[in-house]
Enzyme design. Structure first.
Site, PDB file in Angstrom:
ATOM      1  N   GLU A  60       0.836  -1.262  -0.052  1.00  0.00           N
ATOM      2  CA  GLU A  60      -0.237   0.148  -0.036  1.00  0.00           C
ATOM      3  C   GLU A  60       0.882   1.236  -0.148  1.00  0.00           C
ATOM      4  OE1 GLU A  60      -3.300   2.672   0.303  1.00  0.00           O
ATOM      5  OE2 GLU A  60      -2.723   0.670  -0.521  1.00  0.00           O
ATOM      6  N   HIS A  63       2.611   1.891  -3.202  1.00  0.00           N
ATOM      7  CA  HIS A  63       1.766   2.279  -4.073  1.00  0.00           C
ATOM      8  C   HIS A  63       1.602   3.953  -4.045  1.00  0.00           C
ATOM      9  CE1 HIS A  63      -1.493   2.843  -7.208  1.00  0.00           C
ATOM     10  NE2 HIS A  63      -2.429   2.903  -6.388  1.00  0.00           N
ATOM     11  N   HIS A 128     -11.531   4.315  -9.371  1.00  0.00           N
ATOM     12  CA  HIS A 128     -10.084   4.600  -9.369  1.00  0.00           C
ATOM     13  C   HIS A 128      -9.027   3.997 -10.272  1.00  0.00           C
ATOM     14  CE1 HIS A 128      -6.238   5.480  -7.009  1.00  0.00           C
ATOM     15  NE2 HIS A 128      -5.984   4.072  -7.158  1.00  0.00           N
ATOM     16  N   HIS A 224     -19.814  -9.598 -17.506  1.00  0.00           N
ATOM     17  CA  HIS A 224     -18.369  -9.381 -17.970  1.00  0.00           C
ATOM     18  C   HIS A 224     -17.821  -9.947 -19.122  1.00  0.00           C
ATOM     19  CE1 HIS A 224     -14.215  -7.784 -18.111  1.00  0.00           C
ATOM     20  NE2 HIS A 224     -13.730  -8.953 -17.821  1.00  0.00           N
ATOM     21  N   HIS A 286      -3.487  -9.830 -16.865  1.00  0.00           N
ATOM     22  CA  HIS A 286      -4.770  -9.346 -17.504  1.00  0.00           C
ATOM     23  C   HIS A 286      -4.895  -7.760 -17.335  1.00  0.00           C
ATOM     24  CE1 HIS A 286      -8.720 -10.513 -18.550  1.00  0.00           C
ATOM     25  NE2 HIS A 286      -9.243  -9.643 -17.411  1.00  0.00           N
TER      26      HIS A 286
END
Length: 331
Positions: A60, A63, A128, A224, A286
């Site tokens: 975290e 990032h 986000h 999806h 991905h």
């Protein structure tokens, strides 16, 4: 090395930083490290350098630090671009999009900390990622455009003689596909953030039902799948039309091929994600592919031009033809 060359090199560095920022965001999401620094932001547990670090805290905080560094790089790139190309509308637009969306996704990153543990978290994290994707694509396009300006300056002939216009149908088509793909990205983010990756177990292409309840995990997964499959089909159709209708436009044809290759790889990586139970490496692959695919689609939009305006190429050609016609009439 002149200032224009330095700016292009700096743009490449900023683009790499933008990708690392997106990659670290995926690591945070996949390892469920959103609360790795507690509820304090932008510091970690209220400290600039925490006394102890957990793995989730490391993900975290890394990032957050990378986001701050890349935000600073984007700001410098934007200011330099505006100062050096203040009369270039496209450069200024791409610069604005880069800085606007990196600030917006940073603000949403702070909100995800505040909303941790609530129903609104999934929507916040999805937005986000979506805004980070636009910011990443804007930086990539700005970098490409800076190199295109270099090529135009070095060209001995007018650009209008080199580039054929793209038909209105293809212009509207690629803009529609890009917008639709962006919306489909949110369905993928919803799958990831709601834990719906295994909503259908290992069943493929079907599920418990081909038309499940779309409020269930299986329904989110199928939504999806349907949306992603339609993107593959739309890009295939656009590739065929581009090959037939964009003769002389190697940029459009090559970009269309890359879009089709990437969307096919994206589908394959989706299957790998499903059958590996959303393992970290599969999820990173991905996300990387969809980021590249969106950049390629955005590039095609930039190359095709605004569909609601007359193309610069056509206008330039008319300006070149008009004097010749006038001279012929006078003779």
């Amino acid at each position: 090395m002149n200032r224009h060359q330095l700016l292009r090199i700096f743009a490449i560095i900023t683009s790499i930083g933008a990708y690392i920022m997106v990659l670290l965001g995926v690591l945070v999401t996949q390892t469920d490290s959103g609360q790795g620094c507690g509820r304090s932001w932008p510091l970690c547990h209220g400290q600039l350098l925490p006394d102890t670090f957990t793995i989730s805290g490391l993900y975290e905080y890394s990032h957050r630090i990378m986001s701050s560094i890349d935000g600073f790089l984007v700001l410098v790139l934007v200011v330099a671009t505006w100062l050096m190309y203040r009369h270039d509308g496209k450069a200024k637009l791409l610069s604005f999009l880069s800085i606007f969306f990196i600030v917006l996704q940073g603000a949403l990153g702070a909100l995800t900390v505040a909303f941790e543990g609530t129903f609104a978290l999934s929507a916040m994290v999805s937005l986000h990622f979506g805004f980070a994707l636009i910011s990443f694509a804007s930086v990539i396009l700005l970098t490409i455009y800076l190199f295109q300006m270099k090529e135009r300056q070095q060209a001995s002939q007018p650009q209008a003689n080199k580039v054929a216009p793209v038909s209105k149908g293809l212009q509207y088509g690629i803009w529609a596909i890009t917008l639709y793909t962006y919306l489909v990205v949110y369905t993928g983010a919803l799958v990831s953030h709601t834990g719906a990756v295994t909503g259908c177990g290992l069943q493929f292409p079907g599920c418990t039902s081909y038309v499940p309840n779309f409020t269930s995990l299986a329904g989110i997964q199928m939504l999806h799948r349907y949306a992603a499959s339609s993107v593959w089909l739309f890009i295939l159709v656009f590739l065929i039309l581009a090959i037939r209708g964009c003769k002389g436009r190697r940029d459009m044809i090559a970009g269309s091929w890359w879009a089709f290759i990437l969307v096919s790889l994206q589908a394959a990586s989706g299957l790998v994600t499903l059958f590996t139970d959303d393992q970290l490496i599969a999820a990173v692959a991905h996300t990387t592919i969809i980021s590249l695919l969106f950049c390629v689609l955005a590039y095609l939009c930039m190359q095709a031009g605004w569909p609601w305006q007359r193309g610069e190429v056509q206008q330039s050609e008319q300006q070149m033809v008009a004097p010749a016609s006038l001279e012929t009439a006078q003779k």
